[in-house]
Design a protein around this motif. Structure first.
Motif, short mmCIF file in Angstrom:
data_model
loop_
_atom_site.label_atom_id
_atom_site.label_comp_id
_atom_site.label_asym_id
_atom_site.label_seq_id
_atom_site.Cartn_x
_atom_site.Cartn_y
_atom_site.Cartn_z
N ARG A 51 42.78 42.00 33.97
CA ARG A 51 43.50 42.91 33.01
C ARG A 51 42.85 44.25 32.99
O ARG A 51 43.45 45.20 32.86
CB ARG A 51 43.71 42.19 31.53
N LEU A 52 41.49 44.11 33.05
CA LEU A 52 40.73 45.44 32.94
C LEU A 52 40.32 46.24 34.20
O LEU A 52 39.86 47.12 34.19
CB LEU A 52 39.43 45.24 32.42
N ARG A 70 40.33 36.78 33.07
CA ARG A 70 40.31 37.53 31.87
C ARG A 70 39.78 39.06 32.41
O ARG A 70 40.18 40.08 31.57
CB ARG A 70 39.18 37.11 31.01
N SER A 71 39.10 39.08 33.51
CA SER A 71 38.85 40.38 33.85
C SER A 71 40.00 41.26 34.72
O SER A 71 39.77 42.41 34.89
CB SER A 71 37.51 40.28 34.57
N THR A 128 33.67 42.56 38.86
CA THR A 128 33.67 41.60 37.84
C THR A 128 34.67 40.41 38.21
O THR A 128 34.54 39.35 37.79
CB THR A 128 33.85 42.21 36.66
N TYR A 142 33.07 48.62 39.35
CA TYR A 142 32.58 47.74 38.62
C TYR A 142 33.75 46.75 38.02
O TYR A 142 33.39 45.26 38.09
CB TYR A 142 31.86 48.08 37.44
N GLU A 174 40.76 48.55 37.15
CA GLU A 174 41.47 49.96 37.32
C GLU A 174 42.28 50.16 38.49
O GLU A 174 41.71 49.87 39.73
CB GLU A 174 40.27 50.95 37.16
N VAL A 223 27.84 49.40 39.77
CA VAL A 223 28.13 49.98 38.53
C VAL A 223 27.91 51.41 38.29
O VAL A 223 28.54 51.88 37.16
CB VAL A 223 26.87 49.32 37.71
N THR A 224 27.78 52.21 39.09
CA THR A 224 27.85 53.67 39.18
C THR A 224 29.25 54.25 39.17
O THR A 224 29.36 55.28 39.20
CB THR A 224 26.91 54.35 40.33
N ASP A 225 30.03 53.31 39.56
CA ASP A 225 31.43 53.54 39.58
C ASP A 225 32.46 52.60 38.71
O ASP A 225 32.43 51.45 39.24
CB ASP A 225 32.07 53.59 40.96
N TYR A 226 32.91 52.92 37.71
CA TYR A 226 33.82 52.08 36.70
C TYR A 226 34.88 51.06 37.57
O TYR A 226 34.92 50.18 37.33
CB TYR A 226 34.26 52.60 35.60
#
Lengths: 243, 199
Positions: free
Chosen positions: A238-239, A235-236, A94, A90, A241, A84-87
């Motif tokens: 798409r988000l 779903r995840s 997920t 994360y 990075e 979680v410390t790196d988006y």
């Protein structure tokens, strides 16, 4: 077996009532299990932060009719803390969890190989030794393979004619030769297909050195292939990075 | 099954969170037996909450005017903004009486597995608020769970280039608890965030 003990990764949590949560777990021996963690949302809960997504835990569960009940929890590895410390990590992590949940169609059907793949992917995301999108794509390809959907990346998916072939057909199950090629099939760049092969076989030296453009193209192929076999998109995804 | 109005009421109550069919039936019969004035007060409260309450255009908290009570208060420090997930969190922090700045309510946390990304929250509004340079400190007070931490990480990365002081609420041992029951993550954080005792 009213009480049983198992190792698990927490895939998802959902609120239930005033202070409880339903925890979706991928266990080592029992496959996907949904269990209630009572009072977990209270600040003084005995579970504390142990039942957060990504956590690798040792659990004692009480087998219920539809939902089990978590009676004790011990942390083995709190992967979430580091992820979680790196988006970027994360969002990739997920997608790993959501894929694991979607690939275990039936509850309580043992899925040891998938469990080990999830643990491996989370551990690698934690260490940060490879780029997060690559770790995700490697996991997706291998998870699809252990579920029986291994893409053909060298020989033709239809007639098994030895490759390399230029066309990649998602419905056919991988690369296809010029004779088997269905109309409207995409022709990805050869390095992108080579990257997928490297990710599937674990050739990290080649994967890490690959070109960002090829990585993007490879991710697109993996996403299309995954969506085809899951019937419904993640779903995840798409988000996540990307580079 | 009851007749007409009673059953309609039970059905409507049963759609509320945490209210099962039995509870819905109990509440419905309580209302049936209650004083008409009490019921009327409930009806007025229900109607007004939908008609009068809206969201503050500055911070996104629930408000009865364009701006909420906190954003209108001239005594509040404009330089500090505390980011929270829900209006409930504003109330919880207000009860501590420790914070004199203003808030920004995101309306949730980033949760890719539920399909909620930064664009589904009030993140663009926050960036607009920070753009004019009045705010010098941003306190990230999202929930201390995975989604909350991820949201905080995302915001910190987004805001850092603006040169603000970005802080995160401390996490550690709950007051009044036993150390032996603390989980490894919480206890680890408590160690990480330990502080010097001045005597």
């Amino acid at each position: 077996m009213s009480l049983y003990r198992d190792e698990a990764v927490v895939l998802r949590t959902q609120k239930l009532g005033e202070a409880d949560r339903i925890i979706t777990l991928l266990t080592r021996r029992t496959g996907r299990v949904r269990a209630v963690a009572k009072g977990v949302r209270r600040t003084r809960s005995k579970f504390g932060g142990r039942l957060e997504p990504f956590s690798h835990v040792d659990l004692q569960l009480y087998a219920g009719r539809s939902l089990d009940i978590v009676t004790q929890a011990e942390t083995l590895r709190p992967y979430g803390e580091r992820i979680v410390t790196d988006y970027g990590r994360y969002t990739a992590g997920t997608a790993v969890l959501e894929t694991a949940e979607r690939l275990t169609v039936e509850e309580r059907e043992p899925a040891l190989r998938l469990f080990l793949l999830v643990i491996g992917a989370l551990r690698t995301l934690c260490t940060g030794e490879h780029a997060a999108p690559l770790v995700l794509d490697a996991f997706l390809l291998r998870a699809l393979s252990v579920s029986g959907y291994e893409p053909a990346l060298s020989g033709c998916a239809r007639c098994a004619a030895p490759g390399p072939h230029r066309a990649f057909s998602v419905p056919a199950g991988g690369v296809v030769c010029a004779d088997c090629r269905p109309a409207g099939t995409a022709s990805p760049s050869p390095p992108a297909v080579a990257l997928l092969d490297a990710l599937l076989t674990g050739d990290w030296l080649a994967a890490d050195a690959s070109d960002p453009g090829d990585q993007r193209e490879g991710s697109g192929l993996v996403a299309a292939y995954l969506q085809w076999h899951l019937e419904r998109g993640l779903r995840s995804l798409r988000l996540v990075e990307r580079v | 099954m009851y007749e007409g109005a009673v059953q309609d009421l039970i059905d409507e109550l049963g759609r509320l969170p945490g209210v099962g069919p039995k509870s819905a039936q109990r509440i419905a019969f309580h209302l049936l037996a209650a004083d008409p004035a009490d019921v009327r007060r409930l009806v007025v409260a229900l109607t007004e909450v939908k008609e009068r309450v809206r969201f503050c255009r500055i911070c996104g908290n629930v408000a009865e005017a364009e701006d909420c009570r906190i954003c209108r208060d001239p005594r509040r420090d404009l330089a500090i903004v505390c980011v929270v997930e829900e209006p409930k969190d504003v109330v919880a922090i207000e009860k501590t009486r420790e914070f004199r700045g203003r808030y920004h309510v995101l309306g949730g946390a980033i949760s890719p597995i539920e399909g909620i990304g930064p664009d589904d929250l009030r993140v663009p509004e926050l960036m607009v608020r920070l753009a004019d340079g009045t705010v010098t400190e941003l306190i990230l007070a999202t929930d201390p769970n995975l989604e909350g931490e991820a949201t905080a990480t995302y915001l910190a990365r987004l805001v850092k280039p603006m040169g603000l002081r970005v802080t995160r609420l401390a996490s550690g041992l709950p007051v009044g608890g036993d150390l032996e029951y603390a989980d490894e993550v919480t206890l680890g954080r408590a160690f990480e965030g330990r502080r010097l005792i001045d005597v």
